[in-house]
Motif scaffolding. Structure first.
Motif, PDB file in Angstrom:
ATOM      1  N   THR A 184       0.819  -1.219   0.000  1.00 57.83           N
ATOM      2  CA  THR A 184       0.000   0.000   0.000  1.00 57.83           C
ATOM      3  C   THR A 184       0.848   1.263   0.000  1.00 57.83           C
ATOM      4  N   SER A 185       2.131   1.132   0.314  1.00 56.16           N
ATOM      5  CA  SER A 185       3.022   2.285   0.274  1.00 56.16           C
ATOM      6  C   SER A 185       4.451   1.821   0.072  1.00 56.16           C
ATOM      7  N   GLY A 186       5.258   2.701  -0.488  1.00 58.38           N
ATOM      8  CA  GLY A 186       6.679   2.441  -0.636  1.00 58.38           C
ATOM      9  C   GLY A 186       7.020   1.414  -1.700  1.00 58.38           C
ATOM     10  N   GLU A 187       8.068   0.645  -1.397  1.00 59.53           N
ATOM     11  CA  GLU A 187       8.599  -0.334  -2.336  1.00 59.53           C
ATOM     12  C   GLU A 187       7.568  -1.413  -2.643  1.00 59.53           C
ATOM     13  N   MET A 188       7.616  -1.916  -3.888  1.00 61.04           N
ATOM     14  CA  MET A 188       6.680  -2.943  -4.376  1.00 61.04           C
ATOM     15  C   MET A 188       5.236  -2.462  -4.275  1.00 61.04           C
ATOM     16  N   GLY A 189       5.046  -1.150  -4.507  1.00 57.41           N
ATOM     17  CA  GLY A 189       3.716  -0.573  -4.375  1.00 57.41           C
ATOM     18  C   GLY A 189       3.056  -0.178  -5.682  1.00 57.41           C
ATOM     19  N   ALA A 190       3.717  -0.411  -6.819  1.00 55.25           N
ATOM     20  CA  ALA A 190       3.142   0.007  -8.103  1.00 55.25           C
ATOM     21  C   ALA A 190       3.770  -0.805  -9.238  1.00 55.25           C
ATOM     22  N   HIS A 191       3.101  -0.785 -10.393  1.00 59.37           N
ATOM     23  CA  HIS A 191       3.611  -1.415 -11.619  1.00 59.37           C
ATOM     24  C   HIS A 191       4.138  -2.830 -11.357  1.00 59.37           C
ATOM     25  N   ILE A 192       3.243  -3.694 -10.914  1.00 65.26           N
ATOM     26  CA  ILE A 192       3.594  -5.094 -10.698  1.00 65.26           C
ATOM     27  C   ILE A 192       3.576  -5.778 -12.068  1.00 65.26           C
ATOM     28  N   TRP A 193       4.768  -6.090 -12.560  1.00 62.06           N
ATOM     29  CA  TRP A 193       4.920  -6.522 -13.952  1.00 62.06           C
ATOM     30  C   TRP A 193       5.570  -7.896 -14.080  1.00 62.06           C
ATOM     31  N   ALA A 194       5.176  -8.578 -15.142  1.00 60.63           N
ATOM     32  CA  ALA A 194       5.878  -9.731 -15.713  1.00 60.63           C
ATOM     33  C   ALA A 194       6.314 -10.793 -14.710  1.00 60.63           C
ATOM     34  N   PRO A 195       5.390 -11.362 -13.940  1.00 58.85           N
ATOM     35  CA  PRO A 195       5.786 -12.448 -13.032  1.00 58.85           C
ATOM     36  C   PRO A 195       6.160 -13.715 -13.803  1.00 58.85           C
ATOM     37  N   GLU A 196       7.113 -14.440 -13.273  1.00 60.40           N
ATOM     38  CA  GLU A 196       7.469 -15.762 -13.776  1.00 60.40           C
ATOM     39  C   GLU A 196       7.510 -16.721 -12.599  1.00 60.40           C
ATOM     40  N   ILE A 197       7.039 -17.955 -12.803  1.00 61.96           N
ATOM     41  CA  ILE A 197       7.061 -18.949 -11.732  1.00 61.96           C
ATOM     42  C   ILE A 197       8.019 -20.071 -12.095  1.00 61.96           C
ATOM     43  N   HIS A 198       8.889 -20.435 -11.147  1.00 63.14           N
ATOM     44  CA  HIS A 198       9.884 -21.490 -11.338  1.00 63.14           C
ATOM     45  C   HIS A 198       9.914 -22.384 -10.102  1.00 63.14           C
ATOM     46  N   PHE A 199      10.304 -23.625 -10.314  1.00 60.49           N
ATOM     47  CA  PHE A 199      10.470 -24.574  -9.219  1.00 60.49           C
ATOM     48  C   PHE A 199      11.952 -24.901  -9.111  1.00 60.49           C
TER      49      PHE A 199
END
Length: 477
Positions: free
Chosen positions: A89-104
């Motif tokens: 809701t504030s600060g870092e990791m608070g906007a433009h969540i882009w291009a996730p990739e999932i790996h094992f």
């Protein structure tokens, strides 16, 4: 003919049929219906050993990370979607969540993604989530923080691969002193999947005309390893219709940390196509078909060219899939972004392995190493003559169909006439050579089949000979 001679002839014919060459090179057709998901960009599909495909992508609100799973790629289209993490809701990791990739990796799930700050949405950096749950849709996720690189600058699109027993991270970043939006980099991974170690290598800088339209961009790297080589695709230019895929190639025995190991293709390998109605294809990943036999390209695009305003504010990038083909020289052929709907197949000759039915100046021919690939790709659609039949629509000339005219096969535009519809309709039969092949019987000339003769394709009556049966049998690839 005496019964003994008839039996001997029959056995001779059966032996000849059994000795016909089998097209071992042909990987089975992997058919899907596009798009897989609306309003899902930067798609990543991971095929896990638990029998599930895991799918994540950018949502247009840029505010969360979503995940689906299904036992088939097509099943992802209707699979329930779970939100596994939301932006701060504030600060870092608070906007433009882009291009996730999932790996094992090493028995745990990891999601790589990019994010901005609430006080500076363009301060994009790379981050990692971790889960130890067997099912990542229901398990808890731990934030492992930011991936630290040599510069505190715009960075995104982290991905990872293993070559020669070593795990590497690849990503896009803006480097101080270079006037581009982003270049591609690689480094060896350290003690955990969110830490790099040792030297960072710049792999490529966008400098060619097709890499610099709108913006100077190289981003979204993805690696596929085949035929003794590493192939790294990446996306270039602005995220509108100019968006496209480039390719870097390295020998599998070379050191991937040496920039000199990689050779850039001079031209893009996957671009917008007005004929098929697909624009801005890019930000891809790779997966395998359900039988494990075919490589599948996963990417996004739009089905229209013109966009009002900033393309990043247009929500309609869709997740799509299609088969990757491999040339005789071992390099990938992505073809063109195929039309929406059923993905196409190739009709590969049974008795002349490596040769495909293709159109050339509208005439159907049988040839090896077809270029462009789309000349040999056809969509199997409901027959133009009605129920119970199929028709074969050209991939790069939608509205054109394989039809017979004066017993010769052509690829021509549907003129709407009853004659054309009948000539372009076939009944799909089990191959005249037996299991594993198909034969196509003319709908309006029963007993006549599509077959090759003298390098061209005809519709001719089955004369019962081994030679006819071999030339009228195809493997769908």
């Amino acid at each position: 003919m005496s019964p003994t001679r008839r039996l001997a002839a029959a056995l001779s014919g059966l032996l000849a049929l059994l000795l016909l060459p089998v097209a071992a090179h042909a990987s089975p057709a992997a058919q899907y219906t596009n798009p897989i998901a609306a309003q899902r960009a930067d798609p990543h599909i991971f095929r896990h050993t638990d029998g599930y495909y895991y799918f994540t992508a950018t949502v247009p609100q840029y505010d969360r990370i979503v995940l689906r799973r299904a036992t088939t790629i097509q099943g992802l289209a209707t699979a329930p979607e779970t939100v596994i993490w939301r932006k701060h809701t504030s600060g870092e990791m608070g906007a433009h969540i882009w291009a996730p990739e999932i790996h094992f990796i090493n028995g745990r799930w990891y999601v790589y993604f990019a994010a901005g700050r609430t006080d500076d949405i363009w301060r994009i950096r790379m981050y990692v989530l971790e889960s130890s749950a067997a099912n990542p849709l229901t398990g808890a996720w731990t934030e492992r923080g930011r991936i630290t690189t040599p510069w505190d600058t715009f960075s995104l699109d982290a991905s990872t691969f293993v070559a020669g027993g070593v795990r590497y991270l690849i990503w896009a970043q803006q480097e101080p002193g270079i006037a581009t939006n982003s270049n591609l980099y690689i480094a060896r991974m350290g003690a955990n999947p969110w830490t790099i170690t040792g030297p960072t290598t710049r792999l490529t800088v966008p400098a060619l005309a097709w890499e610099t339209r709108g913006y100077k961009v190289a981003e979204g790297p993805a690696v596929i390893q085949r035929n003794g080589r590493l192939f790294l695709t990446y996306s270039a230019s602005a995220t509108d219709a100019n968006y496209c895929l480039g390719l870097l190639t390295a020998q599998a025995t070379a050191d991937p940390l040496q920039a000199s190991s990689w050779v850039k293709s001079a031209n893009p390998v996957f671009t917008s196509n007005a004929s098929t109605g697909q624009y801005g294809p890019g930000h891809n990943s790779f997966t395998l078909s359900e039988d494990g036999q075919s490589d599948i390209l996963v990417y996004h695009d739009r089905n229209y060219r013109d966009i009002t305003g900033d393309p990043l504010n247009d929500p309609n990038r869709r997740t799509r899939v299609q088969k990757v083909y491999w040339r005789a020289d071992g390099t990938p052929d992505f073809g063109l972004p195929v039309p929406d709907g059923a993905t196409p197949v190739r009709l590969m000759s049974y008795d002349q392995p490596g040769r495909a039915v293709r159109h050339w100046e509208y005439r159907a021919r049988l040839e090896p190493n077809v270029t462009p690939l789309a000349d040999s790709q056809f969509r199997i659609v409901t027959g133009l003559s009605g129920t119970g039949t199929i028709s074969l629509e050209s991939t790069n000339f939608p509205g054109y169909y394989l039809r017979h005219r004066n017993y010769e096969a052509w690829v021509e535009r549907n003129d709407g006439s009853a004659q054309f519809r009948a000539d372009a309709s076939f009944t799909r039969r089990t191959g005249l050579t037996g299991t594993g092949t198909v034969s196509l019987e003319s709908a309006n000339l029963p007993g006549y089949y599509l077959r090759h003769r003298g390098g061209t394709v005809w519709v001719e009556r089955d004369d019962g000979t081994t030679a006819f049966r071999g030339s009228a049998a195809f493997i769908l690839e």
